[in-house]
Write a protein that holds these residues in place. Structure first.
Motif, mmCIF file in Angstrom:
data_model
loop_
_atom_site.group_PDB
_atom_site.id
_atom_site.type_symbol
_atom_site.label_atom_id
_atom_site.label_comp_id
_atom_site.label_asym_id
_atom_site.label_seq_id
_atom_site.Cartn_x
_atom_site.Cartn_y
_atom_site.Cartn_z
ATOM 1 N N LYS A 74 40.346 46.536 44.895
ATOM 2 C CA LYS A 74 41.389 47.384 45.473
ATOM 3 C C LYS A 74 42.478 47.683 44.441
ATOM 4 O O LYS A 74 43.011 46.773 43.823
ATOM 5 C CB LYS A 74 41.997 46.694 46.690
ATOM 6 C CG LYS A 74 40.978 46.579 47.807
ATOM 7 C CD LYS A 74 41.598 46.112 49.100
ATOM 8 C CE LYS A 74 40.613 46.302 50.229
ATOM 9 N NZ LYS A 74 40.256 45.045 50.901
ATOM 10 N N VAL A 75 42.777 48.942 44.276
ATOM 11 C CA VAL A 75 43.834 49.365 43.353
ATOM 12 C C VAL A 75 44.949 49.979 44.205
ATOM 13 O O VAL A 75 44.677 50.822 45.053
ATOM 14 C CB VAL A 75 43.301 50.420 42.355
ATOM 15 C CG1 VAL A 75 44.363 50.811 41.347
ATOM 16 C CG2 VAL A 75 42.033 49.915 41.655
ATOM 17 N N PRO A 76 46.214 49.541 44.009
ATOM 18 C CA PRO A 76 47.304 50.067 44.842
ATOM 19 C C PRO A 76 47.560 51.565 44.596
ATOM 20 O O PRO A 76 47.425 52.042 43.467
ATOM 21 C CB PRO A 76 48.522 49.243 44.424
ATOM 22 C CG PRO A 76 48.104 48.349 43.328
ATOM 23 C CD PRO A 76 46.657 48.508 43.071
ATOM 24 N N PRO A 77 47.922 52.297 45.661
ATOM 25 C CA PRO A 77 48.104 53.747 45.530
ATOM 26 C C PRO A 77 49.151 54.159 44.497
ATOM 27 O O PRO A 77 48.951 55.135 43.779
ATOM 28 C CB PRO A 77 48.501 54.194 46.934
ATOM 29 C CG PRO A 77 48.853 52.970 47.678
ATOM 30 C CD PRO A 77 48.147 51.840 47.029
ATOM 31 N N ASP A 78 50.263 53.432 44.424
ATOM 32 C CA ASP A 78 51.282 53.763 43.421
ATOM 33 C C ASP A 78 50.648 53.859 42.036
ATOM 34 O O ASP A 78 50.973 54.740 41.253
ATOM 35 C CB ASP A 78 52.361 52.666 43.375
ATOM 36 C CG ASP A 78 53.438 52.906 44.429
ATOM 37 O OD1 ASP A 78 53.657 54.070 44.775
ATOM 38 O OD2 ASP A 78 54.041 51.916 44.878
ATOM 39 N N THR A 79 49.744 52.913 41.754
ATOM 40 C CA THR A 79 49.099 52.847 40.447
ATOM 41 C C THR A 79 48.119 53.994 40.233
ATOM 42 O O THR A 79 48.210 54.718 39.253
ATOM 43 C CB THR A 79 48.338 51.501 40.305
ATOM 44 O OG1 THR A 79 49.245 50.449 40.598
ATOM 45 C CG2 THR A 79 47.754 51.328 38.921
ATOM 46 N N PHE A 80 47.179 54.188 41.176
ATOM 47 C CA PHE A 80 46.157 55.192 40.887
ATOM 48 C C PHE A 80 46.661 56.622 41.050
ATOM 49 O O PHE A 80 46.166 57.528 40.394
ATOM 50 C CB PHE A 80 44.846 54.929 41.644
ATOM 51 C CG PHE A 80 44.855 55.109 43.134
ATOM 52 C CD1 PHE A 80 44.833 56.373 43.702
ATOM 53 C CD2 PHE A 80 44.835 54.001 43.970
ATOM 54 C CE1 PHE A 80 44.795 56.536 45.082
ATOM 55 C CE2 PHE A 80 44.799 54.160 45.353
ATOM 56 C CZ PHE A 80 44.789 55.426 45.906
#
Ligand code: C2E
Ligand code: CA
Ligand code: CA
Ligand code: CA
Length: 278
Positions: A74-80
């Protein structure tokens, strides 16, 4: 050690933090995973209810992107989202996410509104705007039930292009919300210059609601919105005493973990079908 030095090809020595290097490495990994991602499989939209006070009924949902990559997890939305913007992948991603969100929300037997976040590139790209409007038309959703959330920082860089796109969206009947309100430098200026229907008060003010400064800010923004006839959503409501304070301020719309975390679509459907109040 936190720092180590590296000799560059020019023979100069540069000091890097290992933390910084690790970040760059992982950004590269995210970038390439994003490039090769199966947008329909790996991305999901979660929905967080927006609640009307004092009745405490759900009137709509904010769509929040979720990415579960087979390799990265899981990659946080802020990051991707930030990486998608930098690498020019944001158009594809935004369109895929919005398509999913609209088809899910229209599958519900209720007239609930959908609030969807747009990034800086989205609101300066006429092609993205056209694609979003096409999705609205194609699904037969009433455009007045769609709100696009933008932030002040997303407008700042190319104000004119943004204004043109936002006016096009507004002319098609959708609503615009100014997100993270109160955290920037010129929120008030934008409220005045852009066709904004709704303001979302940033959660940092709710977290400090017990202190007079934060509660004063919230009261002022609520009054400002009332006098400008703009809706106002207070975000980040986590505790019952925060809700109680907001109720005494006659706040109408709230959102936060106190009511619900963002949920996968199936959970939204089951909750609404069981008639349970959130
Ligand atoms: P945002 O638009 O300000 O969204 C609110 C964030 O606060 C979400 O984090 C949400 O899960 C979280 N939140 C909701 N209620 C509470 C609460 O009571 N307490 C606390 N502490 N947090 C709460 P999330 O889902 O991690 O999203 C982070 C940001 O990523 C969003 O901030 C938005 O800027 C961006 N984002 C998410 N989905 C999308 C998308 O589809 N497109 C674009 N462009 N940006 C997105
Ligand atoms: Ca938002
Ligand atoms: Ca926000
Ligand atoms: Ca944000």
């Amino acid at each position: 050690a936190l720092y180590h030095s590296k000799t560059t090809s020019r023979g100069r020595t540069t000091v890097y933090s290992t933390e910084h290097e690790a970040r760059i490495r992982s950004e590269r990994a995210i970038e390439s995973a994003l490039q090769n991602a199966d947008y329909n499989q790996e991305f999901e939209v979660h929905f967080q209810p927006v609640v009307l006070l004092p009745e405490r009924v759900v009137v709509g949902f904010e769509a929040l992107a979720r990415w579960d990559n087979p390799v990265l997890g899981k990659v946080p939305p802020d990051t991707f989202i930030a990486i998608a913007e930098r690498t020019g992948l944001i158009h594809r991603l935004t369109v895929a996410l919005f398509k999913k969100a609209v088809s899910q929300i229209t599958a519900l037997p209720h007239d609930l509104y959908l609030s969807f976040n747009l990034s800086a590139h989205d609101i300066t790209n006429a092609e993205t705007v056209a694609a979003l409007l096409e999705i609205i038309r194609g699904n037969g959703i009433d455009p007045r039930l769609v709100t696009f959330e933008i932030t002040e920082t997303s407008v700042i860089d190319s104000y004119e292009a943004a204004e043109t796109c936002l006016r096009t969206l507004r002319a098609a009947g959708v609503k615009l919300a100014l997100d993270d309100f109160g955290t920037g430098y010129s929120s008030l200026g934008y409220l005045h210059r852009l066709p904004i229907d709704c303001v979302k008060i940033d959660k940092s003010f709710v977290a400090g609601l017990r202190e007079p400064v934060a509660s004063g800010v919230v009261t002022s923004i609520l009054n400002l919105c009332r006098s400008m006839q703009i809706n106002c959503v207070v975000e980040g409501v986590e505790e019952s005493d925060q809700l109680a304070v907001l109720e005494t301020m006659q706040c109408r719309y709230v959102q936060g973990y106190f009511f619900s975390r963002p949920m996968p679509f199936d959970e939204v459907r089951n909750t609404l079908a069981s008639g349970a109040t959130i």
